[in-house]
Design an enzyme around this catalytic site. Structure first.
Site, PDB file in Angstrom:
ATOM      1  N   SER A  61       0.789  -1.235   0.000  1.00 17.78           N
ATOM      2  CA  SER A  61       0.000   0.000   0.000  1.00 17.78           C
ATOM      3  C   SER A  61       0.816   1.277   0.000  1.00 17.78           C
ATOM      4  O   SER A  61       0.239   2.368  -0.086  1.00 17.78           O
ATOM      5  CB  SER A  61      -0.976   0.014   1.172  1.00 17.78           C
ATOM      6  OG  SER A  61      -2.033  -0.888   0.943  1.00 17.78           O
ATOM      7  N   LYS A  64       0.038   3.435  -2.941  1.00 20.11           N
ATOM      8  CA  LYS A  64      -1.133   4.309  -3.041  1.00 20.11           C
ATOM      9  C   LYS A  64      -0.782   5.768  -3.314  1.00 20.11           C
ATOM     10  O   LYS A  64      -1.434   6.445  -4.109  1.00 20.11           O
ATOM     11  CB  LYS A  64      -1.970   4.200  -1.766  1.00 20.11           C
ATOM     12  CG  LYS A  64      -2.790   2.916  -1.648  1.00 20.11           C
ATOM     13  CD  LYS A  64      -3.577   2.879  -0.357  1.00 20.11           C
ATOM     14  CE  LYS A  64      -4.622   1.762  -0.366  1.00 20.11           C
ATOM     15  NZ  LYS A  64      -4.049   0.408  -0.389  1.00 20.11           N
ATOM     16  N   TYR A 172     -10.889   1.894   5.091  1.00 19.60           N
ATOM     17  CA  TYR A 172      -9.711   1.602   4.294  1.00 19.60           C
ATOM     18  C   TYR A 172      -9.981   0.418   3.381  1.00 19.60           C
ATOM     19  O   TYR A 172     -10.449  -0.632   3.839  1.00 19.60           O
ATOM     20  CB  TYR A 172      -8.538   1.318   5.224  1.00 19.60           C
ATOM     21  CG  TYR A 172      -7.211   1.203   4.536  1.00 19.60           C
ATOM     22  CD1 TYR A 172      -6.685   2.281   3.829  1.00 19.60           C
ATOM     23  CD2 TYR A 172      -6.477   0.025   4.589  1.00 19.60           C
ATOM     24  CE1 TYR A 172      -5.464   2.185   3.193  1.00 19.60           C
ATOM     25  CE2 TYR A 172      -5.247  -0.080   3.969  1.00 19.60           C
ATOM     26  CZ  TYR A 172      -4.750   0.994   3.267  1.00 19.60           C
ATOM     27  OH  TYR A 172      -3.533   0.892   2.638  1.00 19.60           O
TER      28      TYR A 172
END
Length: 393
Positions: A61, A64, A172
């Site tokens: 992640s 991102k 999330y």
């Protein structure tokens, strides 16, 4: 600077030694000009002693923020309206419905959402998407209805129901994977190609991508599983796919950590890179501000698949906001990170922060599941603390 090096080295040496250890860690710190600390200790695969600064990591992640940057570039060029329906750019998102539970036969109860998903909601994680390792509903969809895991990087893994009506709260999930689809719809090419042209090349980031070169594959660290007894087992058969069906903007990149530091420096330098401007200064300024609308807030991540994530939270008891696309700590953190700084993490226990006030940022990379590892996560916080103490001296 010798104090900084000694303090950081001590943390890396401690977490890679003894019975309770991480297999290996690469940790780096940069200021606005260049790297001021770089350390590597331990193993690429348990017992090999091969970890070094050239080791390639699945960065999960921490992908991102790079996808968010690609979307911000579209906003700058007038190609993306953050408040228009995201389906204007990624039509498949219009097919998704809200799940309200399961009927007596175990089938999902679905309805149309009350409002469309927007790109702003995607960037702020308020669109309604989750992850199966943080959501009992998605976990059930996976177990009982064959919903693929996002690590398959498949289109089917993206097309999940919404957990709630778009805009209602922070949750999330796969929002930034969908944001990558928005960018692809605007640019007319794969997300990886957009990143290469508009972010990686201007920043001189070479060894990073959704598909590894042969040289990168040979230097990729093995992901390890932490067992209930605290021991580590190499997960030799587990890796994010090369040549994925979808370039997953939420988690799909591989990289060396020195390459990621170049991205961190761009944010420290108001969007400027060595090969040109990536973002305008005014874009950077507003993109790092917390943008959730109260009572929306960043909450603890509650792990529901023990092999993938523990319960995890940065700075418990402190207020955390979300920006485009980073967590923002609203208070001075126990590590010394000042209020208004940004950062986030990756599933295999990698962590970074960007402190624009003091002009420093750092990255801590390990390859361990589940997330919130009891050795790596505290080790990262100790590392960040050591950085601030070292610099204060």
């Amino acid at each position: 600077m010798n104090d900084l090096t000694a303090a950081c080295d001590a943390v890396l040496t401690r977490v890679t030694g003894g019975a309770a250890r991480v297999p290996g860690v690469v940790a780096m710190v940069t200021d606005r000009k260049g790297d001021i600390y770089a350390g590597a200790r331990g193993d690429s695969r348990l017992g090999d002693g091969a970890l070094n600064l050239d080791t390639v990591f699945a960065i999960f992640s921490t992908t991102k923020a790079i996808t968010g940057t690609a979307a911000l570039q579209c906003v700058e060029e007038g190609l993306l309206d953050l408040d228009a329906p995201a389906a204007d750019y990624a039509p498949a998102i219009s097919r998704l419905q809200v799940i309200e539970g399961f009927d007596d036969a175990g089938q999902p109860r679905l309805r149309a959402p009350h409002r469309p998903v927007t790109a702003r909601m995607l960037m702020l994680h308020t669109a309604g998407f989750g992850y199966d390792f943080f959501s009992e509903t998605y976990k059930r969809l996976a177990e009982d209805h064959g919903q693929p895991s996002v690590v398959t990087a498949s289109r089917a893994a993206l097309e999940t129901p919404l957990l709630f009506d778009p805009g209602e709260r922070w949750e999330y999930g796969t929002n930034i994977d969908w944001l990558g689809q928005v960018v692809e719809g605007i640019r007319g090419k794969r997300l990886g190609a957009v990143m290469r042209e508009r972010i990686f090349d201007p920043l001189g980031m070479e060894e990073i991508g959704f598909t590894r070169t042969e040289a990168m594959r040979a230097r990729t660290a093995t992901i390890h599983a932490r067992g209930g007894d605290g021991g580590l087992v190499p997960m030799d058969g587990f890796a994010l796919p090369d040549a994925p069906e979808v370039d997953m903007g939420g988690h799909g990149l591989y990289a060396t950590i020195p390459e990621y530091m170049k991205f961190i420096r761009m944010w420290l330098n108001d969007g400027q890179g060595p090969g040109g401007r990536v973002l305008r200064p005014e874009t950077v300024e507003w993109a790092v501000r917390g943008a959730l609308v109260p009572p929306q807030k960043v909450t603890m991540l509650t792990g529901v698949i023990p092999s993938l994530s523990n319960d995890a939270e940065f700075f418990p008891g402190q207020v955390k906001d979300w920006s485009y696309t980073f967590m923002v700590n609203a208070e001075t953190a126990p590590t010394g990170r000042p209020a208004g700084s940004i950062g986030w993490a990756g599933l295999a226990n990698s962590f970074y922060w960007i402190d624009r006030r003091n002009g420093i940022g750092g990255y801590w990379a390990t390859q361990i599941l589940p997330f919130g590892d009891p050795v790596s996560f505290p080790g990262y916080l100790d590392f960040e603390t050591a950085v601030y103490r070292g610099l204060s001296r």
